[in-house]
Design an enzyme around this catalytic site. Structure first.
Site, PDB file in Angstrom:
ATOM      1  N   HIS A  72     -38.287 -19.537  -7.831  1.00  0.00           N
ATOM      2  CA  HIS A  72     -38.186 -18.642  -8.998  1.00  0.00           C
ATOM      3  C   HIS A  72     -38.965 -17.362  -8.731  1.00  0.00           C
ATOM      4  O   HIS A  72     -40.112 -17.408  -8.295  1.00  0.00           O
ATOM      5  CB  HIS A  72     -38.769 -19.309 -10.242  1.00  0.00           C
ATOM      6  CG  HIS A  72     -37.862 -20.324 -10.839  1.00  0.00           C
ATOM      7  ND1 HIS A  72     -37.986 -20.759 -12.139  1.00  0.00           N
ATOM      8  CD2 HIS A  72     -36.799 -20.982 -10.322  1.00  0.00           C
ATOM      9  CE1 HIS A  72     -37.040 -21.642 -12.392  1.00  0.00           C
ATOM     10  NE2 HIS A  72     -36.317 -21.799 -11.308  1.00  0.00           N
ATOM     11  N   TYR A 201     -41.249 -18.867 -21.906  1.00  0.00           N
ATOM     12  CA  TYR A 201     -42.395 -19.207 -22.738  1.00  0.00           C
ATOM     13  C   TYR A 201     -42.209 -18.487 -24.074  1.00  0.00           C
ATOM     14  O   TYR A 201     -42.163 -17.253 -24.105  1.00  0.00           O
ATOM     15  CB  TYR A 201     -43.694 -18.722 -22.093  1.00  0.00           C
ATOM     16  CG  TYR A 201     -44.117 -19.529 -20.899  1.00  0.00           C
ATOM     17  CD1 TYR A 201     -43.538 -19.329 -19.642  1.00  0.00           C
ATOM     18  CD2 TYR A 201     -45.102 -20.506 -21.020  1.00  0.00           C
ATOM     19  CE1 TYR A 201     -43.930 -20.085 -18.547  1.00  0.00           C
ATOM     20  CE2 TYR A 201     -45.510 -21.261 -19.930  1.00  0.00           C
ATOM     21  CZ  TYR A 201     -44.914 -21.050 -18.699  1.00  0.00           C
ATOM     22  OH  TYR A 201     -45.312 -21.810 -17.609  1.00  0.00           O
ATOM     23  N   PRO A 293     -51.329 -27.376 -19.996  1.00  0.00           N
ATOM     24  CA  PRO A 293     -50.258 -27.124 -19.031  1.00  0.00           C
ATOM     25  C   PRO A 293     -49.601 -25.742 -19.135  1.00  0.00           C
ATOM     26  O   PRO A 293     -48.758 -25.409 -18.308  1.00  0.00           O
ATOM     27  CB  PRO A 293     -49.227 -28.223 -19.335  1.00  0.00           C
ATOM     28  CG  PRO A 293     -49.547 -28.704 -20.688  1.00  0.00           C
ATOM     29  CD  PRO A 293     -50.995 -28.465 -20.927  1.00  0.00           C
ATOM     30  N   LYS A 297     -51.090 -25.079 -13.913  1.00  0.00           N
ATOM     31  CA  LYS A 297     -52.114 -25.052 -12.862  1.00  0.00           C
ATOM     32  C   LYS A 297     -52.632 -26.428 -12.448  1.00  0.00           C
ATOM     33  O   LYS A 297     -53.304 -26.543 -11.417  1.00  0.00           O
ATOM     34  CB  LYS A 297     -53.307 -24.201 -13.332  1.00  0.00           C
ATOM     35  CG  LYS A 297     -53.032 -22.707 -13.313  1.00  0.00           C
ATOM     36  CD  LYS A 297     -53.063 -22.136 -11.903  1.00  0.00           C
ATOM     37  CE  LYS A 297     -52.381 -20.811 -11.803  1.00  0.00           C
ATOM     38  NZ  LYS A 297     -51.049 -20.821 -11.197  1.00  0.00           N
ATOM     39  N   TYR A 385     -50.200 -16.569 -12.186  1.00  0.00           N
ATOM     40  CA  TYR A 385     -49.161 -17.593 -12.279  1.00  0.00           C
ATOM     41  C   TYR A 385     -48.721 -18.067 -10.893  1.00  0.00           C
ATOM     42  O   TYR A 385     -48.600 -19.271 -10.644  1.00  0.00           O
ATOM     43  CB  TYR A 385     -47.956 -17.055 -13.067  1.00  0.00           C
ATOM     44  CG  TYR A 385     -47.100 -18.159 -13.637  1.00  0.00           C
ATOM     45  CD1 TYR A 385     -47.286 -18.621 -14.943  1.00  0.00           C
ATOM     46  CD2 TYR A 385     -46.121 -18.774 -12.861  1.00  0.00           C
ATOM     47  CE1 TYR A 385     -46.515 -19.649 -15.448  1.00  0.00           C
ATOM     48  CE2 TYR A 385     -45.348 -19.807 -13.364  1.00  0.00           C
ATOM     49  CZ  TYR A 385     -45.549 -20.239 -14.655  1.00  0.00           C
ATOM     50  OH  TYR A 385     -44.794 -21.272 -15.166  1.00  0.00           O
TER      51      TYR A 385
END
Ligand SMILES: Cc1cc2nc3c(=O)[nH]c(=O)nc-3n(C[C@H](O)[C@H](O)[C@H](O)COP(=O)(O)OP(=O)(O)OC[C@H]3O[C@@H](n4cnc5c(N)ncnc54)[C@H](O)[C@@H]3O)c2cc1C
Length: 392
Positions: A72, A201, A293, A297, A385
């Site tokens: 991704h 998100y 979550p 990580k 990220y």
């Protein structure tokens, strides 16, 4: 029985540590309380940051990940009914993530270990850390009805949050930093082809939602819920309707529906035990720290810990150099606190806090608008990220 490193736990931390130690020529034994089937089917994390992907490849266990994992190049943030994309490679010098289930990583590591004929005891009962101060260490456990005494130079406690290693660590309780969030995630695994290519998100007036996937056929979706949420009050139809409301956009996009194969509630906690070693006992992964979550990580931090532990043990066994082992906690904690901050930040920015005053809600909205509209803001999210490069 005698080995150099006794490893408690066959999650990602314990299995990868065992593999890295083997590559460095260090004998090790892994003991696991659960069955092979149980650990291979335990659905948990699924986002591998760039460092994790690189390390699995270097260690020779990345072939299936490269074939079946989904690379991704970004994630989307959804608020006020509009999606905003954060592009990873352009903001991080070409870094990205791979979506590949934690249980698939575990399967690959178990397969590699068994192919190499390295010792791995499933269903090891009554594990007890018998000794870890002085010249040597020892673990006792019961396997197939027989008591086994494992003598070793070091013990790695890779036994997760509820394991025995942190309990055995002197002074651990006094070194704990913790935050428990007033919400949890209701997660489902659905047999439905993902209706978009990247993770979404979503911040919504009803609460957070996350759209993610595990494969081209399987979608993984989450809804913010209460920590004591009663799953019997969530028939499939109610879950899909809530996901439609929280994830749907003005252009009519909704997640594709399919048979729900699994439902569960994941509590949200930030936890760090700063005492990660004492004598010959070392903690790695969830045994020492937990993140909510939202930042993806948890498993990546476990991987970073064991990478450092394996290198430090190799320096010790090859050259008698104890520096890496002595500074193990301090070195790991820098990365751990970075991930703790990032996970807390993402959680704070995207979730609905009950009783929050209107001022705080406006601050959340302003922060989200800044993150998606400023290159500097987007880069903060992107580089954390995909994972900051290892510094050593
Ligand atoms: C329900 C759940 C959902 C999660 N979802 C996400 C997610 O969506 N995204 C994300 O980034 N992270 C997620 N995480 C976090 C991530 O999965 C963990 O950070 C990761 O599993 C850490 O790996 P580990 O090897 O340190 O610990 P674990 O995976 O917990 O492995 C520890 C192992 O030790 C074994 N063990 C425990 N006690 C003993 C004993 N006494 N003797 C022998 N063996 C023992 C356990 O059976 C287990 O196999 C989730 C965690 C949980 C619990």
């Amino acid at each position: 029985m005698r080995t150099q490193v006794g490893i408690i736990g066959a999650g990602p931390a314990g299995l990868l540590l065992g593999h890295l130690l083997h590559l460095a020529g260090i004998d090790n034994v892994v003991i696991e309380a659960r069955s092979r089937q149980y650990v291979e089917e335990r659905i948990r994390a699924g986002v591998l940051e760039q460092n994790t992907v690189d390390l699995l490849r270097e260690a020779g266990v990345g072939q299936r990940m490269d074939k079946e994992g989904l690379a991704h190049d970004g994630v989307e943030l959804l608020f006020d009914g509009t999606r905003h994309r954060i592009d990873f490679p352009s903001l991080t010098g070409g870094r990205r993530i791979v979506v590949y289930g934690q249980h698939e990583v575990v399967k690959d590591l178990i397969a590699a270990r068994l192919a190499l004929d390295l010792p791995l005891y499933f269903e090891a009962a009554d594990a007890l850390i018998e000794r870890f101060e002085g010249d040597s260490a020892a673990i006792g456990f019961v396997h197939e009805g027989k008591k086994i005494q494992l003598e070793c130079d070091f013990i790695a406690g890779c036994d997760g949050f509820h394991g025995i290693a942190r309990q055995a660590m002197p002074g651990a309780l006094d070194a704990v930093f913790e935050r428990i969030y007033p919400f949890a995630w209701l997660g489902i695994l659905a047999h439905a082809a993902p209706s978009t290519d990247e993770l979404i998100y979503a911040r919504h007036a009803e609460g957070f939602a996350l759209f993610s996937m595990r494969s081209p056929q399987i979608t993984r979706l989450y809804l913010q819920c209460t920590p004591d949420e009663d799953l019997s009050l969530w028939p499939d139809e109610r879950i899909w309707e809530a996901l439609d409301r929280r994830l749907g956009t003005a252009d009519g996009w909704r997640p594709t529906r399919g048979e729900i194969m699994q439902k569960g509630v994941t509590p949200m906690r930030s936890f760090v035990c700063e005492k990660m070693h004492h004598g010959r006992l070392y903690l790695a992964g969830d045994a020492a720290h937990i993140v909510p979550p939202t930042g993806a990580k948890g498993m990546n931090l476990a991987v970073a810990d064991v990478r450092h532990l394996a290198r430090s043990l190799a320096r010790y066994f090859d050259h008698g150099d104890e520096a890496g082992l002595e500074s193990y906690s301090q070195t790991c904690l820098k990365r751990i606190w970075r991930a703790e901050h990032f996970s807390w930040w993402m959680t704070s920015m995207l979730h609905r806090f009950e009783d929050v005053e209107p001022f705080a809600a406006r601050i959340q909205e302003s922060e989200l608008r800044y993150v998606v509209s400023s290159e500097a803001g987007s880069r903060v999210l992107a580089e954390n990220y995909v994972g900051l490069p290892f510094s050593d």
